[in-house]
Each structure stands twice: as C-alpha cells, then as structure tokens.
Design an enzyme around this catalytic site. Structure first.
Site, mmCIF file in Angstrom:
data_model
loop_
_atom_site.group_PDB
_atom_site.id
_atom_site.type_symbol
_atom_site.label_atom_id
_atom_site.label_comp_id
_atom_site.label_asym_id
_atom_site.label_seq_id
_atom_site.Cartn_x
_atom_site.Cartn_y
_atom_site.Cartn_z
ATOM 1 N N GLU A 143 0.812 -1.215 0.000
ATOM 2 C CA GLU A 143 0.000 0.000 0.000
ATOM 3 C C GLU A 143 0.845 1.264 0.000
ATOM 4 O OE1 GLU A 143 -3.526 2.099 2.699
ATOM 5 O OE2 GLU A 143 -2.359 0.431 3.515
ATOM 6 N N GLU A 240 -12.070 3.208 5.494
ATOM 7 C CA GLU A 240 -11.015 3.525 6.456
ATOM 8 C C GLU A 240 -10.959 5.040 6.649
ATOM 9 O OE1 GLU A 240 -6.571 1.760 7.227
ATOM 10 O OE2 GLU A 240 -6.842 2.949 5.417
#
Length: 260
Positions: A143, A240
């Site tokens: 990520e 998120e």
C-alpha cells in the site's frame, strides 16, 4: 454498487474493539477489515465473524511497534528475521479467520539507512512474503501511503508500487489502492483505476481533506463509485475514514452517494 467493508480500527471506535463486529453487522456491513488481529485470540475473532455473519477481507502483516511510531519493518535491513517470523504469524491468523488477502506496510526508512539499501530489503522481503503466502493460498498486497500523514514512508505512489511488483516478479503481489492516500500524493484516481485495475487487489476510501466520510471533501465519490462499477471491480472497498460524529450517524453517505 461497490461492496463496502467496515474498517474496525477506524469505525465504531465509540465501542470496545470486540463489540465493533456486532455494530458493523447491525449497520449493514457484510465485510470487515482492521489493521492487526494479533492482540486477540484467533478463536475469539473467528467467533465474532461467524456470530455476526461477517467476512474478514483484510488485515496487515505485523508492522513493528505501532505505539512507538513504527509503520512497518519491510524496509529495515536489520530486521529481516523479525519480518520473516511475522509472515508465519500473519498466515496463521488469516487462515483461521478466512481472510484471503494480507497487506504489507513497508514502513518508514530508518535513520542512517540509505534508500538503495532500504529498496533491496523491501524487494527481498516481498519476494519471501509473496512466496510464503501463495503457498498458503493467500495474496499479498502493498500500500502506498501519503507522506503528509506519515513522513518518511518508503512507498508513496502507485507507479512505485507497480515497479516494485515487477521487480519482485511474483504474480501473487498486488496493490492496495487507498483512494485517500492516492488523492493526496498523485490524484488521477479514475485514470489510475482504469489503467491498473488488474494489479489492484483491494481498495480503501476516505475523503480529503480530513480523512472523513465520503462526501465531506473534494473527491467526487458519486462519479468514482459508478466508475469503479463500470470497470467490473468485484472486490471489497474498505471504509477507512474518521467519522465526524458517531459512526452510525455518519453512514448516510452509502445510500446518498451510491444512488446519485
């Protein structure tokens, strides 16, 4: 409409962690993700998933001492043994929880380590992790993180992640594409998703600025959700973000922005 998974590290924080599974299910979520399962017993987490009809869609590899500011150790040349041990721990948890993807936060470049040494360490560690996870039937993700939130983070852009995947040379490695981080570092959200969807294994969202709910900032989420659907993405999108009030009070965006 995209499939949304509640990130239990960020959402329902008004409740103790183990109560967040039930809260997510009652709020209509079918999938959940969170940073780390390791402080909890595998059986306890598996029961929470089962009892609430939830699917675990993602968690991270062990990432060092989070409370002391570490954000991953994959780029730390002196901690390859610790990284390797963490792979086994992650596999044990993911297998027990029925989680098919595990993300690697590669970390901040340590003081005194040049970037080339950090890069070589990341490549070697990702090759090991991709191989071990593939043998266990799991997929590895990496990520990119924005440097406004985490200064010094090694992996910051989609093109860098794609170059790492090519260098690692494993078909078992994909990008975790966080819309919020990508917006802060590079923009071009729609074009990036169109061009690289085949190499994106998971998507996460939040709006910018502030990392709040979709619809509170500059990102055109109604358009982006339709675009993601048009591309045929059938994976999960992890929510998120930081709720402005309670989590439930801020969930109106799901219907409002996906039906525009």
């Amino acid at each position: 409409m995209p499939k949304f998974a509640a990130n239990l590290t960020m959402l329902f924080t008004e409740l103790p962690f183990m109560q967040r599974f039930e809260a997510a299910a009652k709020a209509g979520f079918k999938g959940v993700e969170y940073l780390f399962p390791y402080p909890f017993e595998k059986k306890e987490l598996a029961a929470a998933l089962r009892d609430n009809g939830l699917q675990q869609v993602l968690h991270n590899l062990p990432a060092g001492d989070w409370d002391k500011g570490e954000r991953g150790i994959a780029c730390h040349p002196d901690r390859t043994g610790e990284f390797a041990e963490g792979i086994g721990v992650a596999i044990d948890y993911a297998t027990a929880l029925g989680c098919s993807q595990v993300n690697c936060l590669v970390g901040k470049v340590p003081a005194g380590v040049d970037r080339e040494a950090a890069h070589k360490t990341v490549v070697a560690n990702l090759r090991l992790a991709a191989r071990e996870l593939e043998a266990a039937g799991l997929r590895l993700l990496i990520e990119p993180i924005n440097t406004f939130d985490i200064p010094g983070f090694f992996l910051t852009r989609t093109d860098q992640a794609l170059a790492l995947i090519e260098e690692v040379g494993s078909s078992n490695l994909r990008v975790q594409y966080d819309i919020y981080h990508a917006q802060r570092m590079e923009g071009e959200l729609g074009n990036t998703l169109t061009k690289h969807l085949a190499q994106i294994g998971h998507i996460q969202l939040a709006d910018n600025p502030g990392r709040g709910e979709p619809g509170t900032g500059e990102i055109n989420y109604p358009w982006l959700f339709k675009h993601i659907d048009s591309l045929g993405y059938d994976g999960w999108i992890g929510c998120e973000y930081k709720p402005r009030a309670t989590t439930v009070e801020g969930l109106g965006w799901r219907q409002a922005l996906t039906q525009q």
